[in-house]
Design a protein around this motif. Structure first.
Motif, PDB file in Angstrom:
ATOM      1  N   SER A 259     -21.629 -57.313  17.130  1.00 20.13           N
ATOM      2  CA  SER A 259     -22.653 -57.626  18.124  1.00 20.13           C
ATOM      3  C   SER A 259     -23.091 -56.328  18.793  1.00 20.13           C
ATOM      4  O   SER A 259     -22.386 -55.309  18.727  1.00 20.13           O
ATOM      5  CB  SER A 259     -22.095 -58.584  19.185  1.00 20.13           C
ATOM      6  OG  SER A 259     -21.110 -57.929  19.966  1.00 20.13           O
ATOM      7  N   GLN A 260     -24.225 -56.337  19.435  1.00 21.59           N
ATOM      8  CA  GLN A 260     -24.705 -55.150  20.152  1.00 21.59           C
ATOM      9  C   GLN A 260     -23.702 -54.740  21.234  1.00 21.59           C
ATOM     10  O   GLN A 260     -23.406 -53.572  21.395  1.00 21.59           O
ATOM     11  CB  GLN A 260     -26.085 -55.422  20.762  1.00 21.59           C
ATOM     12  CG  GLN A 260     -26.721 -54.223  21.423  1.00 21.59           C
ATOM     13  CD  GLN A 260     -27.259 -53.206  20.433  1.00 21.59           C
ATOM     14  OE1 GLN A 260     -27.436 -53.475  19.251  1.00 21.59           O
ATOM     15  NE2 GLN A 260     -27.519 -52.006  20.913  1.00 21.59           N
TER      16      GLN A 260
ATOM     17  N   SER B 163     -23.946 -51.281  15.269  1.00 21.84           N
ATOM     18  CA  SER B 163     -23.947 -52.745  15.176  1.00 21.84           C
ATOM     19  C   SER B 163     -24.330 -53.208  13.778  1.00 21.84           C
ATOM     20  O   SER B 163     -23.680 -54.085  13.203  1.00 21.84           O
ATOM     21  CB  SER B 163     -24.918 -53.322  16.209  1.00 21.84           C
ATOM     22  OG  SER B 163     -25.093 -54.697  16.030  1.00 21.84           O
TER      23      SER B 163
ATOM     24  N   ALA C 266     -28.986 -46.903  23.166  1.00 17.48           N
ATOM     25  CA  ALA C 266     -29.164 -48.197  22.500  1.00 17.48           C
ATOM     26  C   ALA C 266     -29.373 -48.014  21.000  1.00 17.48           C
ATOM     27  O   ALA C 266     -28.905 -48.832  20.201  1.00 17.48           O
ATOM     28  CB  ALA C 266     -30.336 -48.950  23.126  1.00 17.48           C
ATOM     29  N   SER C 267     -30.035 -46.929  20.614  1.00 19.78           N
ATOM     30  CA  SER C 267     -30.274 -46.704  19.183  1.00 19.78           C
ATOM     31  C   SER C 267     -28.959 -46.441  18.440  1.00 19.78           C
ATOM     32  O   SER C 267     -28.778 -46.907  17.310  1.00 19.78           O
ATOM     33  CB  SER C 267     -31.245 -45.548  18.970  1.00 19.78           C
ATOM     34  OG  SER C 267     -30.709 -44.337  19.468  1.00 19.78           O
TER      35      SER C 267
ATOM     36  N   ALA D 227     -20.636 -53.231  19.543  1.00 26.33           N
ATOM     37  CA  ALA D 227     -20.953 -51.905  19.025  1.00 26.33           C
ATOM     38  C   ALA D 227     -21.067 -50.887  20.149  1.00 26.33           C
ATOM     39  O   ALA D 227     -20.649 -49.734  19.993  1.00 26.33           O
ATOM     40  CB  ALA D 227     -22.250 -51.953  18.220  1.00 26.33           C
ATOM     41  N   THR D 228     -21.590 -51.284  21.286  1.00 26.18           N
ATOM     42  CA  THR D 228     -21.668 -50.382  22.443  1.00 26.18           C
ATOM     43  C   THR D 228     -20.263 -50.010  22.903  1.00 26.18           C
ATOM     44  O   THR D 228     -19.972 -48.833  23.168  1.00 26.18           O
ATOM     45  CB  THR D 228     -22.467 -51.027  23.588  1.00 26.18           C
ATOM     46  OG1 THR D 228     -23.790 -51.303  23.121  1.00 26.18           O
ATOM     47  CG2 THR D 228     -22.549 -50.122  24.801  1.00 26.18           C
TER      48      THR D 228
ATOM     49  N   ALA E 120     -25.902 -47.523  19.410  1.00 22.53           N
ATOM     50  CA  ALA E 120     -25.183 -48.798  19.382  1.00 22.53           C
ATOM     51  C   ALA E 120     -25.822 -49.748  18.368  1.00 22.53           C
ATOM     52  O   ALA E 120     -25.111 -50.478  17.663  1.00 22.53           O
ATOM     53  CB  ALA E 120     -25.164 -49.427  20.765  1.00 22.53           C
ATOM     54  N   GLY E 121     -27.139 -49.724  18.252  1.00 19.98           N
ATOM     55  CA  GLY E 121     -27.826 -50.566  17.285  1.00 19.98           C
ATOM     56  C   GLY E 121     -27.471 -50.196  15.856  1.00 19.98           C
ATOM     57  O   GLY E 121     -27.240 -51.076  15.013  1.00 19.98           O
TER      58      GLY E 121
END
Length: 132
Positions: free
Chosen positions: A102-103, A96, A89-90, A106-107, A92-93
């Motif tokens: 968007s999250q 992003s 998540a970090s 980006a993922t 992708a964040g």
């Protein structure tokens, strides 16, 4: 000795120069509104090669973001060849924020970068060489 118009020079070189900053600089200086009809397709194709090369370089950087995030996250980790076990998540964040996505987007983008860097590395190399 005859002087060649910029469009003709671009056409002749766009197909022969390796993709990269030199080709980008050459094509950027060509006034396409003044290029002949026979020169425009090669100029367009040259820009397409540059776009592919630039996109591959950006995805390579995103893959490194994913790798570094996974390597520093004890819950994620990386496989022996470097493939992240998952997109953190970090990572992708970060993608992003910097790419203004968007999250979810980006993922997906980060997953594509990881796929091209490790799972489909030949495809990633082709894109990096300016091939679609």
């Amino acid at each position: 000795m005859r002087t060649l118009p910029a469009g003709e020079v671009a056409r002749l070189l766009a197909e022969r120069l390796p993709v990269g900053p030199g080709l980008a600089a050459l094509l950027a200086d060509v006034p396409v509104t003044q290029a002949d009809d026979r020169d425009l397709p090669a100029i367009a194709a040259g820009f397409r090669r540059i776009a592919s090369w630039a996109q591959a370089a950006g995805l390579s950087a995103v893959a490194q973001i994913a790798w570094r995030a996974a390597a520093s996250d004890p819950k994620a980790g990386v496989q022996p060849g470097g493939l992240p076990n998952r997109v953190c998540a970090s990572a992708a964040g970060e993608v992003s924020l910097v790419l203004v996505m968007s999250q979810f987007g980006a993922t997906c983008w980060t997953d594509l970068a990881v796929t091209l860097a490790w799972r489909l590395s030949a495809t990633g190399a082709d894109a990096g060489g300016g091939r679609d």
